[in-house]
Design a protein around this motif. Structure first.
Motif, PDB file in Angstrom:
ATOM      1  N   ALA A 139       0.835  -1.205   0.000  1.00  0.00           N
ATOM      2  CA  ALA A 139       0.000   0.000   0.000  1.00  0.00           C
ATOM      3  C   ALA A 139       0.870   1.257   0.000  1.00  0.00           C
ATOM      4  O   ALA A 139       0.602   2.213  -0.734  1.00  0.00           O
ATOM      5  N   LEU A 140       1.933   1.256   0.800  1.00  0.00           N
ATOM      6  CA  LEU A 140       2.825   2.427   0.835  1.00  0.00           C
ATOM      7  C   LEU A 140       3.489   2.645  -0.518  1.00  0.00           C
ATOM      8  O   LEU A 140       3.687   3.786  -0.945  1.00  0.00           O
ATOM      9  N   SER A 141       3.829   1.546  -1.200  1.00  0.00           N
ATOM     10  CA  SER A 141       4.513   1.685  -2.489  1.00  0.00           C
ATOM     11  C   SER A 141       3.610   2.346  -3.525  1.00  0.00           C
ATOM     12  O   SER A 141       4.087   2.895  -4.510  1.00  0.00           O
ATOM     13  N   LEU A 175       6.769  11.391   1.156  1.00  0.00           N
ATOM     14  CA  LEU A 175       6.557  11.012   2.563  1.00  0.00           C
ATOM     15  C   LEU A 175       5.714  12.063   3.282  1.00  0.00           C
ATOM     16  O   LEU A 175       4.845  11.733   4.092  1.00  0.00           O
ATOM     17  N   GLU A 176       5.981  13.335   2.959  1.00  0.00           N
ATOM     18  CA  GLU A 176       5.153  14.399   3.541  1.00  0.00           C
ATOM     19  C   GLU A 176       3.710  14.246   3.096  1.00  0.00           C
ATOM     20  O   GLU A 176       2.785  14.410   3.881  1.00  0.00           O
ATOM     21  N   PHE A 177       3.547  13.881   1.804  1.00  0.00           N
ATOM     22  CA  PHE A 177       2.199  13.660   1.272  1.00  0.00           C
ATOM     23  C   PHE A 177       1.527  12.495   2.007  1.00  0.00           C
ATOM     24  O   PHE A 177       0.384  12.615   2.464  1.00  0.00           O
ATOM     25  N   ALA A 211      -2.485  12.128   2.362  1.00  0.00           N
ATOM     26  CA  ALA A 211      -3.168  10.931   1.857  1.00  0.00           C
ATOM     27  C   ALA A 211      -4.177  10.417   2.891  1.00  0.00           C
ATOM     28  O   ALA A 211      -3.927  10.480   4.095  1.00  0.00           O
ATOM     29  N   ALA A 212      -5.302   9.897   2.404  1.00  0.00           N
ATOM     30  CA  ALA A 212      -6.313   9.351   3.309  1.00  0.00           C
ATOM     31  C   ALA A 212      -5.727   8.171   4.071  1.00  0.00           C
ATOM     32  O   ALA A 212      -5.210   7.233   3.465  1.00  0.00           O
ATOM     33  N   PHE A 213      -5.770   8.224   5.373  1.00  0.00           N
ATOM     34  CA  PHE A 213      -5.218   7.192   6.255  1.00  0.00           C
ATOM     35  C   PHE A 213      -3.717   6.957   6.052  1.00  0.00           C
ATOM     36  O   PHE A 213      -3.178   5.968   6.526  1.00  0.00           O
ATOM     37  N   LEU A 244      -1.288   4.381   7.945  1.00  0.00           N
ATOM     38  CA  LEU A 244      -0.603   3.360   7.147  1.00  0.00           C
ATOM     39  C   LEU A 244       0.888   3.331   7.466  1.00  0.00           C
ATOM     40  O   LEU A 244       1.470   2.275   7.734  1.00  0.00           O
ATOM     41  N   ARG A 245       1.514   4.508   7.481  1.00  0.00           N
ATOM     42  CA  ARG A 245       2.932   4.586   7.851  1.00  0.00           C
ATOM     43  C   ARG A 245       3.125   4.085   9.273  1.00  0.00           C
ATOM     44  O   ARG A 245       4.088   3.377   9.571  1.00  0.00           O
TER      45      ARG A 245
END
Lengths: 462, 168
Positions: free
Chosen positions: A56-58, A72-74, A79-81, A85-86
């Motif tokens: 999902a992160l990719s 990463l800032e985005f 980004a939603a959730f 996620l991170r």
């Protein structure tokens, strides 16, 4: 209904689902394999969580030296959730390391690595180091100032390998310096190369579980006898074994699911580690520190005697790997019960205490200068004497305060100097300041005579 | 019987041929793959002289952080193309440039002007103003870059991140 059943029967017959899965689900396991047996499967659950959240992160991440930070800032703020996620991926990594450690300790304490499960231990050791490697490369993909400097530190450590150190360090960074090539490589290591090896060794590890069966709970006075063990194990299973599903599996599921829920809760409550400065190798006002599971190593490198350090940096990991790999060959048979193996239990506790104390020390990092120390306030100096006030100012400006504490202000590397005058005479102070010591620079060439006497006047005023 | 034997010889030859061909295909496919993996060792970028400022920018005796592009400036490197060094103007015509990387484990050292010391934030390494080790774990002095004065420009010769080895 009848037609549905018929369809399912056709699918099952042609696909072979039941034929393949039933023996796996129903294989007999020794009775009494209870809560201490859940850590391996919990590691697996964490891995699955990491794979899913990683994929999902990719979808949101830009694996390029220039753009990773912005993406990463985005992820973290837009980004939603994305933040959660991170967070899950971060705490999931931590949980996986905790579980792999607990699993390893359980297997060692119960001597489950003995005949005929040596290869389970060896593949497990490889998986342990792959897990650490994943944690570390993942930390680099958090491509902020900390990611940049962590990769430099890693390259420096690899550089200590004799003969091939420099080329290996260069391979890690993707060149002479940090640059456009660095992050592409970290991404490839973290997303393709290490996971490929993890799946390979994990598949083998699990296959061995089916082939040799899980070890029965140890009993004092019932030693492992190679040659006889396999037949004994088979007979024992026939007599008292229970099907894995659901009699043993429910504990794995319950514990695994709880672990995942705990990880998600931590992610929601605490969120992922905050990004530090952008990845600019020329922005040097940073305080790099690794994630918690690397802190023991960080502490060790600060506390080891510098003379042996370069050798230990190379020999230490090598010896650790060799010792771990040789464990099943050092004690291949005999007693398994921890009651009959007190040294194994003692050794485990000693190693745990060692690692845990280093972790706590790393949290504080007393050896690092406290660059954020503020000049001492009038309330701390409590003197009107201009010489003393000047001495206190110099105490800050000359960097003394970065490493020494005055009434709770300052650093921890050197001794607390709040009451230095009670221990040392003026001439003793002068000798120490001018000549320095093992862990203190010699200030003889830095301070003028006047500055020196002012600082001593300040220390004596207390 | 004889026929069979002849068949076996042929079969074993064909098996060897098949295995050989498979190995060959793996090796040939592997060459570009290994090249990509070892790329950083194959092509080593030349060192570059980079301008870091002009003569008038530096007061005699001052030590300043200078930034410059590293030798291997890829267009997609973004901010990671930057390197830094501590540059001191010793006299009117001589400069000394220190690497910002601590020789212990590479963390960025800071110049503390009043204390005249370089300090590392990671494991507490400290260096005197000439770059020699003052205290802490560093195994050797700060690495220096080559500096030259090109008319009015101060130029610095880029260098790899210094990697301390086991003998240091």
């Amino acid at each position: 209904m009848k037609i549905l059943k018929k369809i399912w029967r056709w699918i099952d017959d042609r696909s072979g689902f039941s034929e393949i899965l039933t023996p796996l689900a129903k294989h007999l396991v020794p009775p009494g394999s209870k809560w201490s047996y859940v850590f391996g499967s919990a590691t697996l659950f964490c891995l699955i969580l990491q794979v899913v959240t990683g994929v999902a992160l990719s979808l949101l991440y830009q694996p390029s030296s220039a753009d990773a930070y912005k993406s990463l800032e985005f992820i973290t703020h837009k980004a939603a959730f994305g933040n959660v996620l991170r967070g899950i991926h971060y705490f999931g990594a931590s949980a996986m390391i905790v579980m792999v450690g607990a699993h390893m300790i359980r297997v060692y304490i119960m001597a489950a690595y003995k005949y005929p499960r040596e290869m389970s231990w060896i593949s497990g050791v490889v998986l342990f180091f792959l897990t650490i490697a994943m944690g570390f490369t993942g930390q680099l993909l958090r491509w902020d100032a900390n990611g940049v400097w962590s990769s430099v530190v890693a390259a420096e450590q690899l550089g200590r390998i004799p003969l091939i150190g420099k080329p290996v360090a260069r391979l890690l960074l993707g060149g002479d310096t940090i640059g456009g090539h660095s992050l592409s490589r970290f991404y490839s290591y973290h997303v393709f190369i290490f996971p490929a090896f993890i799946f390979l060794f994990l598949g083998y590890h699990l296959m061995l579980v089916i082939r040799n069966g899980i070890s029965e709970p140890p009993k004092a006075g019932r030693p492992v006898e190679p040659g006889k063990y396999r037949q004994w194990y088979k007979d024992m299973l026939q007599k008292t074994g229970v099907p894995f599903w659901p009699y043993a599996a429910w504990r794995d599921l319950l514990f695994g699911a709880s672990t995942i829920i705990a990880v998600i809760s931590l992610a929601v409550i605490f969120g992922p580690p905050e990004l530090t400065l952008p990845p600019d190798p020329a922005a040097i006002y940073v305080t790099p520190a690794p994630d918690w599971y690397m802190l023991p190593v960080f502490s060790l490198f600060a506390l080891m005697p510098p003379k042996i350090e370069s050798v230990i940096m190379f020999a230490g990991p090598l010896l650790t790997i060799l010792i771990l790999l040789s464990v099943p060959f050092i004690s291949i048979k005999g007693e398994r019960s921890p009651i009959r193996r007190p040294w194994a239990v003692f050794g485990t506790i000693a190693v745990l205490m060692f690692v845990f104390s280093l972790l706590l020390l790393g949290e504080k990092a007393a050896w690092s200068p406290r660059f954020n120390a503020k000049p001492l306030s009038q309330a701390v100096i409590h003197s009107q004497d201009t010489v003393v006030i000047n001495g206190a100012d110099l105490f800050y400006r000359k960097g003394c305060l970065y490493c020494h504490t005055i009434e709770g202000h300052g650093g921890y590397k050197g001794p607390d100097l709040t009451h230095a005058a009670m221990r040392l005479s003026s001439s003793e102070m002068m000798i120490r300041i001018v000549n320095g010591g093992a862990d203190m620079p010699a200030y003889g060439g830095i301070l003028s005579k006047k500055e020196l006497t002012d600082i001593i006047a300040f220390l004596n005023s207390r | 019987m004889n026929e069979n034997k002849a068949g076996e010889t042929r079969r074993s030859f064909i098996i060897k041929l098949t295995l050989g061909l498979s190995a060959l295909s793996a090796i040939v496919a592997g060459i570009p793959v290994i090249s990509a993996l070892l790329a950083p060792l194959i092509a080593q970028p030349p060192q570059q002289w980079r301008k870091v400022g002009e003569l008038d920018d530096f007061a005699i005796g001052s030590t300043r952080l200078v930034k410059f592009e590293n030798a291997d400036a890829k267009p997609w490197a973004g901010t990671t193309v930057q390197s830094a060094a501590w540059l001191r103007r010793d006299t009117a015509t001589t400069f000394t440039a220190f690497s910002v990387n601590c020789t212990h484990l590479g963390c960025p050292v800071r110049w503390e002007q009043d204390a005249e010391l370089f300090m590392c934030p990671c494991h507490g390494g400290v260096y005197y103003k000439d770059g020699s080790v003052a205290s802490g774990p560093p195994p050797k002095a700060l690495i220096q870059y080559r500096v030259r004065i090109n008319r009015k420009d101060i130029e610095l010769l880029t260098a790899p991140i210094p990697i301390s080895n086991i003998s240091a």
